[in-house]
Design a protein around this motif. Structure first.
Motif, PDB file in Angstrom:
ATOM      1  N   GLY A 239       0.802  -1.212   0.000  1.00 18.38           N
ATOM      2  CA  GLY A 239       0.000   0.000   0.000  1.00 18.38           C
ATOM      3  C   GLY A 239       0.837   1.264   0.000  1.00 18.38           C
ATOM      4  N   PRO A 240       0.241   2.400  -0.390  1.00 18.49           N
ATOM      5  CA  PRO A 240       1.007   3.638  -0.523  1.00 18.49           C
ATOM      6  C   PRO A 240       1.510   4.225   0.792  1.00 18.49           C
ATOM      7  N   LYS A 241       1.026   3.745   1.920  1.00 19.53           N
ATOM      8  CA  LYS A 241       1.522   4.238   3.208  1.00 19.53           C
ATOM      9  C   LYS A 241       2.793   3.516   3.671  1.00 19.53           C
ATOM     10  N   THR A 242       3.206   2.477   2.935  1.00 17.37           N
ATOM     11  CA  THR A 242       4.240   1.586   3.452  1.00 17.37           C
ATOM     12  C   THR A 242       5.604   2.248   3.575  1.00 17.37           C
ATOM     13  N   VAL A 243       6.050   2.998   2.574  1.00 18.01           N
ATOM     14  CA  VAL A 243       7.381   3.605   2.662  1.00 18.01           C
ATOM     15  C   VAL A 243       7.474   4.552   3.862  1.00 18.01           C
ATOM     16  N   PRO A 244       6.524   5.476   4.061  1.00 16.00           N
ATOM     17  CA  PRO A 244       6.628   6.305   5.267  1.00 16.00           C
ATOM     18  C   PRO A 244       6.651   5.495   6.562  1.00 16.00           C
ATOM     19  N   ARG A 245       5.880   4.444   6.620  1.00 21.13           N
ATOM     20  CA  ARG A 245       5.877   3.612   7.834  1.00 21.13           C
ATOM     21  C   ARG A 245       7.226   2.937   8.039  1.00 21.13           C
ATOM     22  N   ARG A 246       7.843   2.474   6.951  1.00 19.16           N
ATOM     23  CA  ARG A 246       9.151   1.839   7.078  1.00 19.16           C
ATOM     24  C   ARG A 246      10.232   2.870   7.417  1.00 19.16           C
ATOM     25  N   VAL A 247      10.096   4.085   6.936  1.00 24.27           N
ATOM     26  CA  VAL A 247      11.039   5.139   7.331  1.00 24.27           C
ATOM     27  C   VAL A 247      10.943   5.382   8.829  1.00 24.27           C
ATOM     28  N   ARG A 248       9.730   5.443   9.340  1.00 23.96           N
ATOM     29  CA  ARG A 248       9.556   5.628  10.792  1.00 23.96           C
ATOM     30  C   ARG A 248      10.226   4.483  11.555  1.00 23.96           C
ATOM     31  N   TRP A 249      10.020   3.278  11.085  1.00 31.27           N
ATOM     32  CA  TRP A 249      10.617   2.095  11.726  1.00 31.27           C
ATOM     33  C   TRP A 249      12.140   2.173  11.697  1.00 31.27           C
ATOM     34  N   LEU A 250      12.713   2.550  10.566  1.00 32.17           N
ATOM     35  CA  LEU A 250      14.168   2.664  10.462  1.00 32.17           C
ATOM     36  C   LEU A 250      14.704   3.745  11.397  1.00 32.17           C
ATOM     37  N   LEU A 251      14.029   4.876  11.453  1.00 35.26           N
ATOM     38  CA  LEU A 251      14.483   5.961  12.324  1.00 35.26           C
ATOM     39  C   LEU A 251      14.378   5.572  13.792  1.00 35.26           C
ATOM     40  N   GLU A 252      13.315   4.885  14.150  1.00 36.00           N
ATOM     41  CA  GLU A 252      13.156   4.444  15.541  1.00 36.00           C
ATOM     42  C   GLU A 252      14.256   3.470  15.941  1.00 36.00           C
ATOM     43  N   ASP A 253      14.798   2.740  14.947  1.00 37.99           N
ATOM     44  CA  ASP A 253      15.901   1.812  15.219  1.00 37.99           C
ATOM     45  C   ASP A 253      17.275   2.477  15.078  1.00 37.99           C
ATOM     46  N   GLY A 254      17.275   3.780  14.864  1.00 39.84           N
ATOM     47  CA  GLY A 254      18.529   4.524  14.811  1.00 39.84           C
ATOM     48  C   GLY A 254      19.251   4.500  13.477  1.00 39.84           C
ATOM     49  N   HIS A 255      18.532   4.155  12.416  1.00 43.53           N
ATOM     50  CA  HIS A 255      19.183   4.046  11.104  1.00 43.53           C
ATOM     51  C   HIS A 255      19.045   5.339  10.305  1.00 43.53           C
ATOM     52  N   ASP A 256      19.425   6.445  10.922  1.00 43.54           N
ATOM     53  CA  ASP A 256      19.319   7.741  10.247  1.00 43.54           C
ATOM     54  C   ASP A 256      20.169   7.778   8.976  1.00 43.54           C
ATOM     55  N   ASP A 257      21.359   7.189   9.028  1.00 40.80           N
ATOM     56  CA  ASP A 257      22.240   7.204   7.865  1.00 40.80           C
ATOM     57  C   ASP A 257      21.607   6.468   6.687  1.00 40.80           C
ATOM     58  N   ALA A 258      20.986   5.340   6.956  1.00 36.62           N
ATOM     59  CA  ALA A 258      20.351   4.569   5.885  1.00 36.62           C
ATOM     60  C   ALA A 258      19.197   5.345   5.269  1.00 36.62           C
ATOM     61  N   VAL A 259      18.428   6.039   6.096  1.00 33.16           N
ATOM     62  CA  VAL A 259      17.322   6.838   5.574  1.00 33.16           C
ATOM     63  C   VAL A 259      17.863   7.961   4.688  1.00 33.16           C
ATOM     64  N   ARG A 260      18.945   8.588   5.102  1.00 34.30           N
ATOM     65  CA  ARG A 260      19.543   9.645   4.275  1.00 34.30           C
ATOM     66  C   ARG A 260      20.036   9.068   2.943  1.00 34.30           C
ATOM     67  N   ILE A 261      20.643   7.896   2.994  1.00 38.62           N
ATOM     68  CA  ILE A 261      21.113   7.260   1.758  1.00 38.62           C
ATOM     69  C   ILE A 261      19.947   7.009   0.805  1.00 38.62           C
ATOM     70  N   ALA A 262      18.860   6.431   1.327  1.00 40.19           N
ATOM     71  CA  ALA A 262      17.753   6.005   0.473  1.00 40.19           C
ATOM     72  C   ALA A 262      16.912   7.155  -0.047  1.00 40.19           C
ATOM     73  N   HIS A 263      16.820   8.237   0.728  1.00 39.95           N
ATOM     74  CA  HIS A 263      15.850   9.285   0.381  1.00 39.95           C
ATOM     75  C   HIS A 263      16.473  10.615  -0.015  1.00 39.95           C
ATOM     76  N   VAL A 264      17.783  10.744   0.148  1.00 42.96           N
ATOM     77  CA  VAL A 264      18.467  11.981  -0.252  1.00 42.96           C
ATOM     78  C   VAL A 264      19.629  11.674  -1.194  1.00 42.96           C
ATOM     79  N   GLU A 265      20.588  10.882  -0.726  1.00 41.99           N
ATOM     80  CA  GLU A 265      21.822  10.700  -1.492  1.00 41.99           C
ATOM     81  C   GLU A 265      21.613   9.868  -2.759  1.00 41.99           C
ATOM     82  N   THR A 266      20.944   8.735  -2.644  1.00 40.10           N
ATOM     83  CA  THR A 266      20.774   7.878  -3.818  1.00 40.10           C
ATOM     84  C   THR A 266      19.854   8.505  -4.863  1.00 40.10           C
ATOM     85  N   PRO A 267      18.724   9.118  -4.496  1.00 37.15           N
ATOM     86  CA  PRO A 267      17.922   9.789  -5.530  1.00 37.15           C
ATOM     87  C   PRO A 267      18.703  10.844  -6.310  1.00 37.15           C
TER      88      PRO A 267
END
Length: 280
Positions: A239-267
């Motif tokens: 569903g279209p809500k899934t990526v934001p939900r997974r971003v929240r999950w990653l951030l809650e687990d402390g994966h800020d660097d991975a979120v930056r890679i996927a949503h800023v650096e790689t695009p």
């Protein structure tokens, strides 16, 4: 900025005005999503049974139109990805009596039409690929010819290329075709990827185990749902809500660097898009 203090991009989903359409965009935005790459639906899903390259144009124009409307909803931006679904070759060969070579030529003509739209600055990537199911050697060879052609046209126009392929963690062969065509292999994106991929950039399906593998790898990656916007398959693939939900999950687990890679650096590296600068 968003509730996450980061852009949130879904790298691959579909929209259909006859189904959820812009309501899916609203769901994505309400969940915290900001940016979308919208891939045209397979031509036959829109009732188009092409005979020539220009017959694909209405499919592409409809996608561009929906993206323009989606931009009005998002805090960020949206961009089209245009091309020919690799499953078309089976429809042409098995149902319409095309030879694999004739099907190849028609699909390459469709890629040319998509490249013409992209050359006008109205798409950031082309779409191509090969079947993810068993096919004859002739159909497989013809499909690979279409990929090579798509690499050449993406290089010509200066855009990236999204691929639909079989499940694999190794696309080094395709990366070599891209390089031979003058297209940087990192600008070739495997849609529906698992967490690791050699040769090209993975657009990782938002299964938690796939994301965990991508985070562990520490390599460039994107995140996607492959939402298909089909009334007969509500919520499929995700569903279209899934990526934001997974971003929240990653951030809650402390994966800020991975979120930056996927949503800023790689695009930015793959498509040349600045997700931070395009936020309201």
């Amino acid at each position: 900025m968003t509730e996450f203090e980061t852009p949130v991009l879904d790298d691959h989903l579909h929209l259909d005005a006859e189904n959820q359409g812009l309501d899916a965009v609203r769901d994505f935005a309400r969940a915290g999503g900001t940016h979308l790459l919208v891939v045209n639906k397979p031509s036959w899903h829109l009732g188009v049974e092409p005979e020539s390259g220009p017959d694909f144009r209405p499919v592409f124009e409809e996608t561009v139109r929906l993206v323009d409307e989606a931009r009005e909803i998002l805090d960020g931006d949206a961009w089209p990805v245009l091309g020919v679904h690799p499953g078309l070759i089976s429809r042409l060969v098995d149902e319409r009596g095309f030879t694999p070579e004739a099907a190849r030529d028609l699909m390459c003509a469709g890629i040319d039409e998509a490249a013409d739209v992209a050359s006008e600055g109205r798409a950031v990537a082309l779409k191509s690929g090969r079947p993810h199911y068993d096919v004859s050697d002739a159909v497989w060879a013809a499909s690979n010819d279409v990929i090579r052609h798509a690499c050449e046209r993406a290089a010509d126009v200066g855009v990236s290329l999204q691929l639909h392929t079989e499940a694999t963690s190794d696309l080094t062969g395709v990366a070599e075709w891209a390089a031979d065509a003058g297209l940087a292999p990192e600008k070739v994106v495997k849609h529906y990827a698992s967490g690791r991929l050699a040769g090209c950039t993975p657009s990782v399906m938002c299964e938690k185990d796939y994301l965990e593998a991508a985070v562990e790898a520490g390599e460039p990656f994107l995140m996607e749902t492959d939402f298909v916007d089909d009334a007969d398959r509500p919520g499929a693939v995700m569903g279209p809500k899934t990526v934001p939900r997974r971003v929240r999950w990653l951030l809650e687990d402390g994966h800020d660097d991975a979120v930056r890679i996927a949503h800023v650096e790689t695009p930015e590296a793959v498509y040349g898009i600045d997700t931070r600068a395009t936020l309201d």
